[in-house]
Design a protein around this motif. Structure first.
Motif, PDB file in Angstrom:
ATOM      1  N   ARG A  68       0.821  -1.218   0.000  1.00  0.00           N
ATOM      2  CA  ARG A  68       0.000   0.000   0.000  1.00  0.00           C
ATOM      3  C   ARG A  68       0.862   1.278   0.000  1.00  0.00           C
ATOM      4  O   ARG A  68       0.601   2.234   0.729  1.00  0.00           O
ATOM      5  CB  ARG A  68      -0.968   0.006   1.174  1.00  0.00           C
ATOM      6  N   VAL A  69       1.896   1.253  -0.825  1.00  0.00           N
ATOM      7  CA  VAL A  69       2.781   2.396  -0.992  1.00  0.00           C
ATOM      8  C   VAL A  69       2.580   2.922  -2.405  1.00  0.00           C
ATOM      9  O   VAL A  69       2.666   2.158  -3.365  1.00  0.00           O
ATOM     10  CB  VAL A  69       4.264   1.999  -0.773  1.00  0.00           C
ATOM     11  N   GLN A  70       2.300   4.220  -2.516  1.00  0.00           N
ATOM     12  CA  GLN A  70       2.118   4.829  -3.830  1.00  0.00           C
ATOM     13  C   GLN A  70       3.485   5.187  -4.421  1.00  0.00           C
ATOM     14  O   GLN A  70       4.343   5.722  -3.725  1.00  0.00           O
ATOM     15  CB  GLN A  70       1.291   6.110  -3.722  1.00  0.00           C
ATOM     16  N   LEU A  71       3.665   4.898  -5.693  1.00  0.00           N
ATOM     17  CA  LEU A  71       4.868   5.276  -6.417  1.00  0.00           C
ATOM     18  C   LEU A  71       4.478   6.416  -7.343  1.00  0.00           C
ATOM     19  O   LEU A  71       3.679   6.223  -8.260  1.00  0.00           O
ATOM     20  CB  LEU A  71       5.408   4.077  -7.210  1.00  0.00           C
ATOM     21  N   LEU A  72       5.001   7.612  -7.069  1.00  0.00           N
ATOM     22  CA  LEU A  72       4.626   8.796  -7.827  1.00  0.00           C
ATOM     23  C   LEU A  72       5.813   9.365  -8.580  1.00  0.00           C
ATOM     24  O   LEU A  72       6.954   9.276  -8.123  1.00  0.00           O
ATOM     25  CB  LEU A  72       4.077   9.887  -6.892  1.00  0.00           C
TER      26      LEU A  72
END
Length: 135
Positions: A68-72
């Motif tokens: 649940r880690v966003q990669l932006l």
């Protein structure tokens, strides 16, 4: 809101376990991403410059989704690491997002407008929009 800027792989293991927003200013390997997640279990967002995003493997993208880690994609414009290890998102930007949300503006409209005015990536504006208005 502060984004921790990490400029080398050696620096990953010196981070606080409470970091939530991290900008990697170097091209990370899979091992670097695993090390970051291990060192900072509360991380919510990892931001990479556009040129580095293309080199992230599908397996790491899937791993981050499971964690649940966003990669932006994005940059920290005008930040000087030698002065401060954190890039601070100006409070005026956060306030503008809150005001536009209160006015009933659509999320994509807020992302476009604030992104254009603040040089923040639209995805980061979207993260702030969701984070600040639910807090």
């Amino acid at each position: 809101m502060r984004i921790r800027v990490v400029s080398s792989r050696e620096e990953i293991f010196t981070l606080s376990p409470n970091e939530r927003l991290v900008h990697l200013a170097f091209r990370p390997s899979n091992k670097d991403i695993f090390g970051l997640i291990e060192t900072c279990p509360k991380v919510e967002v990892i931001q990479l410059p556009k040129s580095y995003m293309a080199t992230v493997s599908k397996s790491i993208e899937m791993f981050l989704q499971m964690q649940r880690v966003q990669l932006l994609e994005g940059d920290v414009w005008g930040h000087r690491k030698d002065i401060n290890e954190y890039y601070a998102v100006p409070s005026s930007v956060v306030e503008k997002i809150k005001v536009m949300k209160a006015e009933g503006k659509a999320a994509d409209e807020i992302e476009k407008k604030v992104s254009r005015e603040s040089k923040l990536n639209p995805a980061m504006v979207g993260y702030i929009l969701n984070k600040e208005t639910t807090a």
